[in-house]
Design a protein around this motif. Structure first.
Motif: not given
Length: 613
Positions: A388-389, A404-405, A411-412, A425-430
């Protein structure tokens, strides 16, 4: 008036009886019963007690300096002092010119009145104007120094931007060189490995022929090894070197700019006396002119021939921008229902005027178009990882960005679905895009103890595969304290038209706004409008052409609107709908993804709201 005074004034001695008498000597009010007691308290004084109504008509003569018990009825002009009859009889004032003290006091009273009139009518209002002018100067100095500081900051940002562009340009060129050179070596290695396979096959064939008793096999075997004796060309890599330019001494100051000296010139008197009845317009008064200011003169410089110099922003607004600034908040916003979707948490991103992307609790992102009151599904795309995005945004040229958490990627969607950013070592949110085309991403650490915003410079058309280079980290304030909450929570982001970066931090129950350089401007914690209001729970966030900031207040069923400085403007009520994702189109219409609490199943709507006129 005297009768009224007697009704409300009490005796100086007993504090209970109404005033009937007055002692001109002592200047106190008395009742008849207390007159004797008052006189007896100071037998040495010549008390002159009159009726209260007559107190104004009995003069109070001044006491004599030499004979304290006596009152002065004459004035010695030679000695310039009041004198009593004992003084007059003495030799001390022999042949001195004496006048009736009332005549002297009359002259003095006239002079005092004239002085009082001059103070009230001229000097006092003039000083009021001078004080107001100095206050204006102080305010003006503060504003001009602030403007000077902003100019220098923008100059630094311009140079940083130029340097960042050069750095990214060199990195892109390095990436292209590396890719090209690696491609050559990989092809070369493929040829060598192919020869190795063929040689291994020949070795196996010759081994079999040598061990075989079949003479025909031995006769047919090919023993030509000359084809392998021509060895592959020895390729030596040539990695380019970077030769940094040198800036000596104060040359860098010449490139950046300089400050003029400051001076304070005192001229005058430039103020004039002003009557209190004259106009209070400051422009009507001759004010002290400002002789010198701090002036900052940036030196225009191009760090690269292809990189045009950035000039200071034009302070004159365009007519289009001025007309936009006339738009005001509607008292009663027009809310139009949109399409219904199953699910509860939906993010949206407007594409132009009549199209928007939507994502929710599935791995599908869908593009919708509004046409003649209907909402049409144009296309749907699944994420590359089938996860899920977390959030979506529109990049330059209309490309869709999504985070994509689970896969730790941003992604583009160009011709294909490309990984633009890969985190370790990080996870993207917004995610959102800036006016300069950069990508801003909120992210949290794997251990969920840190949060930050990272700016990336995006390269879409320079290489076959788009990629992004890290450009800026925003995590701490000037005191080294975290700007954003560390707890695992939603953090949504957008860039305002004034280049401020606005983050909706659900964990902190606040909206944190920093400037383009990452310096904290303010923190907005919501407005509670009634006794039933719940704590501020911000979700989606967006801005409009007026630099207003709009926040989805999830638990209070509304969208809060504030200006670019954090001042609350209004609240848009959504009644029974909980807002989540927000986006504005090119005409300042607000699109809100809401959840219908009355539906039997979780049901989301996208509502279009006209809130500006």
């Amino acid at each position: 008036m005297d009768t009224l005074d007697q009704d409300i004034m009490l005796c100086f001695m007993c504090k209970t009886a109404v005033v009937q008498m007055h002692c001109d000597t002592c200047g106190v009010n008395l009742c008849k019963a207390c007159v004797g007691e008052h006189i007896s308290t100071s037998k040495s004084k010549n008390h002159k007690v009159v009726k209260f109504q007559s107190r104004k008509f009995t003069p109070l003569y001044p006491g004599c300096v030499s004979h304290g018990e006596k009152r002065c009825e004459m004035y010695c002009k030679h000695c310039d002092i009041p004198v009593c009859h004992i003084c007059i009889a003495s030799d001390e004032h022999f042949r001195h010119k004496l006048s009736n003290i009332f005549n002297v006091l009359g002259e003095k009273r006239d002079f005092v009145k004239k002085t009082l009139n001059e103070l009230n009518e001229f000097i006092y209002p003039t000083y009021q104007d001078i004080a107001a002018d100095v206050q204006n100067r102080i305010r003006q100095i503060d504003e001009e120094y602030e403007e000077l500081s902003t100019t220098i900051t923008k100059r630094g940002e311009d140079l940083h931007r130029k340097i960042d562009n050069l750095v990214n340009k060199f990195k892109a060129e390095i990436c292209e060189m590396k890719t090209s050179q690696l491609h050559i070596f990989e092809n070369h290695l493929d040829e060598i490995n192919e020869n190795i396979v063929q040689i291994k096959g020949d070795i196996d064939t010759l081994d079999s022929a040598v061990d075989s008793n079949d003479l025909s096999i031995l006769l047919r075997v090919d023993c030509n090894v000359n084809k392998y004796k021509k060895f592959p060309q020895n390729l030596l890599p040539s990695v380019p070197k970077f030769n940094p330019g040198k800036i000596k001494g104060r040359e860098f100051y010449k490139v950046f700019g300089d400050l003029s000296s400051v001076s304070l010139t005192e001229e005058g008197p430039n103020y004039r006396l002003k009557k209190i009845k004259e106009s209070q317009d400051v422009d009507a008064v001759a004010l002290v002119q400002r002789k010198s200011r701090h002036n900052f003169s940036p030196t225009t410089v191009s760090l690269n021939s292809s990189d045009a110099a950035v000039s200071p922003p034009d302070k004159q607004e365009s007519s289009e921008h001025k007309s936009q600034n006339l738009r005001k908040l509607l008292l009663d916003p027009d809310i139009f229902s949109g399409m219904e979707f199953f699910g509860i948490e939906t993010n949206i991103a407007c594409l132009g005027y009549d199209e928007f992307w939507k994502c929710g609790e599935s791995n599908t992102m869908s593009l919708y178009r509004i046409k003649q009151g209907s909402v049409l599904n144009i296309k749907s795309i699944k994420t590359k990882s089938r996860k899920n995005p977390t959030d979506i945004a529109i990049a330059r040229d209309g490309y869709l960005l999504y985070t994509d958490y689970q896969s730790k990627t941003v992604n583009i969607l160009c011709e294909k679905d490309y990984v633009l950013i890969k985190l370790k070592t990080w996870r993207p949110q917004a995610v959102c895009t800036s006016s300069a085309g950069d990508v801003l991403v909120t992210m949290e650490s794997d251990d969920k103890t840190q949060s930050k915003v990272v700016r990336y410079n995006v390269f879409i058309e320079r290489t076959p595969h788009p990629f992004a280079g890290e450009k800026q980290n925003i995590q701490f304030d000037d005191k080294g304290l975290p700007l954003y909450s560390s707890r695992c929570s939603d953090k949504y982001i957008c860039e305002n038209n004034n280049h401020d970066i606005c983050v909706s931090d659900c964990g902190a129950k606040a909206v944190v706004v920093v400037n383009q350089a990452g310096k904290r401007r303010f923190k907005y914690t919501g407005i509670f409008s009634g006794p039933d209001s719940k704590p501020f729970n911000p979700k989606g966030i967006t801005t409009d052409s007026q630099c207003n900031i709009l926040i989805a207040d999830h638990d209070n069923f509304c969208v809060q609107v504030m200006d670019q400085d954090g001042q609350f403007l209004k609240s848009i009520s959504l009644r029974v709908h909980k807002p989540y994702g927000l986006s504005t189109d090119s005409d300042d219409n607000l699109f809100v993804a809401v959840t219908d609490l009355k539906a039997f199943f979780p049901l989301s709507h996208v509502k279009k709201i006209k809130y500006l006129q």
